[in-house]
Design a protein around this motif. Structure first.
Motif, PDB file in Angstrom:
ATOM      1  N   ASP A  58       6.197  12.051  -1.563  1.00 19.27           N
ATOM      2  CA  ASP A  58       5.129  11.060  -1.542  1.00 19.27           C
ATOM      3  C   ASP A  58       4.364  11.204  -2.857  1.00 19.27           C
ATOM      4  OD1 ASP A  58       2.873   9.589  -1.283  1.00 19.27           O
ATOM      5  OD2 ASP A  58       2.292  10.357   0.680  1.00 19.27           O
ATOM      6  N   TYR A  65      -1.500  14.246   3.095  1.00 22.38           N
ATOM      7  CA  TYR A  65      -1.878  12.925   3.607  1.00 22.38           C
ATOM      8  C   TYR A  65      -0.858  11.891   3.139  1.00 22.38           C
ATOM      9  CZ  TYR A  65      -4.630   8.680   4.347  1.00 22.38           C
ATOM     10  OH  TYR A  65      -5.063   7.440   4.764  1.00 22.38           O
ATOM     11  N   HIS A  66      -0.406  11.073   4.081  1.00 26.72           N
ATOM     12  CA  HIS A  66       0.586  10.051   3.705  1.00 26.72           C
ATOM     13  C   HIS A  66       0.164   8.652   4.129  1.00 26.72           C
ATOM     14  CE1 HIS A  66       3.121  13.395   2.625  1.00 26.72           C
ATOM     15  NE2 HIS A  66       3.025  13.893   3.834  1.00 26.72           N
ATOM     16  N   GLY A  67      -1.099   8.486   4.518  1.00 22.87           N
ATOM     17  CA  GLY A  67      -1.571   7.177   4.973  1.00 22.87           C
ATOM     18  C   GLY A  67      -2.015   7.271   6.423  1.00 22.87           C
ATOM     19  N   LYS A  99      -1.026   3.433  -5.708  1.00 20.32           N
ATOM     20  CA  LYS A  99      -2.200   3.667  -6.570  1.00 20.32           C
ATOM     21  C   LYS A  99      -2.036   3.163  -8.018  1.00 20.32           C
ATOM     22  CE  LYS A  99      -4.139   7.357  -3.749  1.00 20.32           C
ATOM     23  NZ  LYS A  99      -5.363   7.015  -3.090  1.00 20.32           N
ATOM     24  N   VAL A 143       2.394   8.906  -4.138  1.00 16.07           N
ATOM     25  CA  VAL A 143       1.358   7.869  -4.202  1.00 16.07           C
ATOM     26  C   VAL A 143       0.209   8.327  -5.115  1.00 16.07           C
ATOM     27  CG1 VAL A 143      -0.356   6.603  -2.830  1.00 16.07           C
ATOM     28  CG2 VAL A 143       1.998   6.796  -2.021  1.00 16.07           C
ATOM     29  N   LYS A 144      -0.160   9.616  -5.025  1.00 15.74           N
ATOM     30  CA  LYS A 144      -1.203  10.128  -5.923  1.00 15.74           C
ATOM     31  C   LYS A 144      -0.625  10.512  -7.284  1.00 15.74           C
ATOM     32  CE  LYS A 144      -4.369  12.469  -2.719  1.00 15.74           C
ATOM     33  NZ  LYS A 144      -3.446  12.774  -1.612  1.00 15.74           N
ATOM     34  N   GLU A 182       3.708  15.863  -0.258  1.00 12.79           N
ATOM     35  CA  GLU A 182       3.086  15.549  -1.539  1.00 12.79           C
ATOM     36  C   GLU A 182       3.536  16.675  -2.473  1.00 12.79           C
ATOM     37  OE1 GLU A 182      -1.055  14.140  -1.863  1.00 12.79           O
ATOM     38  OE2 GLU A 182      -1.279  14.858   0.181  1.00 12.79           O
ATOM     39  N   THR A 205       5.195   5.029   2.470  1.00 10.79           N
ATOM     40  CA  THR A 205       5.680   6.243   3.143  1.00 10.79           C
ATOM     41  C   THR A 205       6.268   5.883   4.512  1.00 10.79           C
ATOM     42  OG1 THR A 205       3.546   6.789   4.167  1.00 10.79           O
ATOM     43  CG2 THR A 205       3.971   7.707   1.979  1.00 10.79           C
ATOM     44  N   SER A 265       0.854  -1.197   0.000  1.00  8.64           N
ATOM     45  CA  SER A 265       0.000   0.000   0.000  1.00  8.64           C
ATOM     46  C   SER A 265       0.889   1.245   0.000  1.00  8.64           C
ATOM     47  CB  SER A 265      -0.883   0.022   1.250  1.00  8.64           C
ATOM     48  OG  SER A 265      -0.065   0.144   2.392  1.00  8.64           O
ATOM     49  N   GLY A 266       0.227   2.370  -0.265  1.00  9.34           N
ATOM     50  CA  GLY A 266       0.943   3.635  -0.206  1.00  9.34           C
ATOM     51  C   GLY A 266       1.369   3.953   1.215  1.00  9.34           C
ATOM     52  N   LEU A 267       0.510   3.601   2.149  1.00  9.13           N
ATOM     53  CA  LEU A 267       0.807   3.815   3.576  1.00  9.13           C
ATOM     54  C   LEU A 267       2.127   3.154   3.950  1.00  9.13           C
ATOM     55  CD1 LEU A 267      -1.756   2.933   6.394  1.00  9.13           C
ATOM     56  CD2 LEU A 267       0.562   2.119   6.480  1.00  9.13           C
TER      57      LEU A 267
HETATM   58  C1  LIG Z   1      -0.318  10.959  -1.123  1.00  4.14           C
HETATM   59  C2  LIG Z   1      -0.764   9.683  -0.476  1.00  4.14           C
HETATM   60  N1  LIG Z   1       0.111   8.997   0.273  1.00  4.14           N
HETATM   61  C3  LIG Z   1      -0.221   7.831   0.855  1.00  4.14           C
HETATM   62  C4  LIG Z   1      -1.487   7.311   0.723  1.00  4.14           C
HETATM   63  C5  LIG Z   1      -1.852   6.012   1.366  1.00  4.14           C
HETATM   64  O1  LIG Z   1      -1.990   5.031   0.373  1.00  4.14           O
HETATM   65  P1  LIG Z   1      -2.855   3.716   0.661  1.00  4.14           P
HETATM   66  O2  LIG Z   1      -4.261   4.149   0.813  1.00  4.14           O
HETATM   67  O3  LIG Z   1      -2.588   2.846  -0.530  1.00  4.14           O
HETATM   68  O4  LIG Z   1      -2.301   3.124   1.908  1.00  4.14           O
HETATM   69  C6  LIG Z   1      -2.431   8.004  -0.044  1.00  4.14           C
HETATM   70  C7  LIG Z   1      -3.802   7.493  -0.195  1.00  4.14           C
HETATM   71  O5  LIG Z   1      -4.715   8.162  -0.608  1.00  4.14           O
HETATM   72  C8  LIG Z   1      -2.063   9.208  -0.661  1.00  4.14           C
HETATM   73  O6  LIG Z   1      -2.922   9.915  -1.406  1.00  4.14           O
END
Ligand SMILES: Cc1ncc(COP(=O)(O)O)c(C=O)c1O
Length: 457
Positions: free
Chosen positions: A253, A155-157, A281, A255-256, A222, A132, A127-129
């Motif tokens: 980060d 947001y980083h999770g 993602k 992830v987005k 982000e 990070t 996962s993104g969580l």
């Molecule tokens: C910038 C960012 N980092 C981390 C995450 C966490 O990712 P995940 O939901 O896959 O754990 C998200 C989720 O929306 C995100 O937008």
């Protein structure tokens, strides 16, 4: 005196099946959902199936999907190439997962190194969580310092170290954000170990960093705030120079933004390279994924060759220490198959351009519809993601969104859902390669109907 009846929510008449299921779900899951972000008033819509740009709910309604699993589905729902590749891979391997190293990990790692400027070495996560979280541990291990600096509204999770100041709170311009936890259970110790910075405000950011420079072990952000507020290039460059100068690892980060704003992410788009990058993602092609990539010497801290495997208790001869990173499903072959197919599709000539063109058209026409109906709204975004903000002030940071007419936006979102445009209220619009001219035209018709209803009040 009897209490006045609650007004009927625009969605309620057409989503009775969702309402019924939600009542039941509340008995089995806290708040009836399995992720807090999936809730919205009066209840979340239960979807049954999807195809291309459309979602279909349990009551038989269709919605043009602009949530796209929070941005993950860059190729839309049910991409046939992904489906075929995943089925074939399963048959070829005879199992969904090997639980050992395999060639797809190698292939994907090489692709990420080729495509993303700051990536020299890679680890996969689920996962993104997790991505990070691992990046922060690496950064702090590398720098040997404890504190984490993060940005307001980023947001980083959902874990302790970064669940602070995601929610935007009022603050005077130029004043440092007051550090606040956004969840019960985040300890006071973690709050004290966190420094919160204002995005796109270099003067205040530098001032805060100067006060804490000896104890900050990582800066994470982000690069495009919340996926839609673009960075000032000078701000990003200053942050890069500053962190480089003081030896503080800088984490993007992505992830987005990864594979959303182009194959090389925001770092490629803006020409600013971080030390570590978190991805997720789009990389999973619709399956759960994350990855961390970065400078080889930093990433090598995680090598088991340094000290062996903590779970088996064996130590290598060198007896060094290792930064632990693991996960039963890391590098899952089915997921990497979907991810590799996604990258392949996005590498086709014009792939990004056509989604960006569609996004731009939608942004411009939505703004025009709002204006025609007497509303002042902006569609603020980067690449294939944007958000609607009801204000005429430039949107440069979280506070500008807080200052906008969010109640109006919330009302509009209810009407849009009712007209068959699926977004999470107050959230971003993400587009995909299957949001073609027909879907865009249909969206604009539905959007105008929603705006007209908003005007009626
Ligand atoms: C910038 C960012 N980092 C981390 C995450 C966490 O990712 P995940 O939901 O896959 O754990 C998200 C989720 O929306 C995100 O937008």
């Amino acid at each position: 005196m009897s209490t006045p009846a609650r007004p009927v929510h625009p969605l309620q008449n057409k989503t009775r099946g969702s309402a019924k299921r939600y009542e039941e779900a509340k008995q089995w899951m806290p708040g009836g959902v399995t992720a807090n972000i999936k809730y919205f008033d009066p209840y979340p819509i239960f979807m049954e199936s999807a195809s291309g740009a459309y979602l279909y709910d349990v009551d038989g309604n269709d919605y043009i999907d602009y949530n796209l699993c929070y941005g993950a589905l860059m190729l839309g729902h049910g991409n046939p190439q992904i489906l075929e590749a995943v089925q074939k891979q399963f048959e070829q391997m005879g199992t969904p997962v090997l639980g050992t190293p395999h060639e797809l990990e190698l292939e994907m790692a090489k692709r990420l190194v080729e495509l993303v400027p700051g990536v020299e070495s890679v680890r996969f996560t689920n996962s993104g969580l997790e991505a990070t979280m691992f990046a922060l541990r690496l950064a702090r291990a590398w720098s040997g310092k404890k504190k984490v600096a993060k940005f307001e509204g980023h947001y980083h999770g959902g874990y302790d170290q970064v669940l602070l100041n995601v929610r935007i709170r009022e603050r005077k311009q130029g004043m440092p954000p007051y550090v606040c936890a956004d969840s019960m259970g985040v300890s006071e110790e973690i709050r004290k170990q966190t420094v919160v910075l204002p995005f796109n405000d270099w003067a205040t950011t530098e001032q805060i960093l100067n006060q804490e420079v000896c104890s900050i072990g990582a800066v994470i952000l982000e690069p495009v705030q919340a996926g839609f507020i673009p960075p000032d290039l000078d701000f990003l460059k200053n942050l890069r120079e500053y962190t480089h100068h003081y030896g503080i690892p800088l984490i993007f980060d992505e992830v987005k933004t990864g594979f959303r704003v182009g194959l090389s992410g925001a770092q490629g788009r803006y020409g600013v390279t971080p030390d570590l990058t978190a991805l997720g993602k789009v990389l999973g092609g619709g399956f759960p994924v994350g990855a961390v990539g970065g400078r080889r010497e930093m990433m090598e801290l995680a090598s088991p060759l340094r000290s062996g495997d903590i779970l088996s208790g064996e130590r290598n001869q060198e007896g060094g220490s290792t930064l632990f990173h693991s996960g039963t499903y890391n590098g899952h072959p089915m997921i990497l198959t979907a991810g590799l197919k996604t990258i392949q599709a996005l590498e086709e000539k014009g792939a990004y351009q056509s989604v960006e063109d569609a996004t731009m058209r939608l942004q411009k026409e939505m703004e025009m519809i709002l204006k025609r109906n007497g509303f002042c709204g902006q569609a603020v975004g980067v690449g294939t993601i944007f958000n609607l903000v009801f204000s005429n002030k430039p949107v440069r940071e979280a506070q500008d969104v807080l200052d906008s007419e969010r109640t109006l936006r919330r009302k509009l979102d209810n009407f849009l859902l009712e007209k068959g445009i699926y977004i999470k209220p107050l959230n971003r619009f993400s587009l995909s390669s299957v949001h073609g001219p027909e879907a865009i035209a249909e969206t604009l018709t539905r959007f105008e109907a929603g705006v007209k209803q908003l005007k009626k009040g």
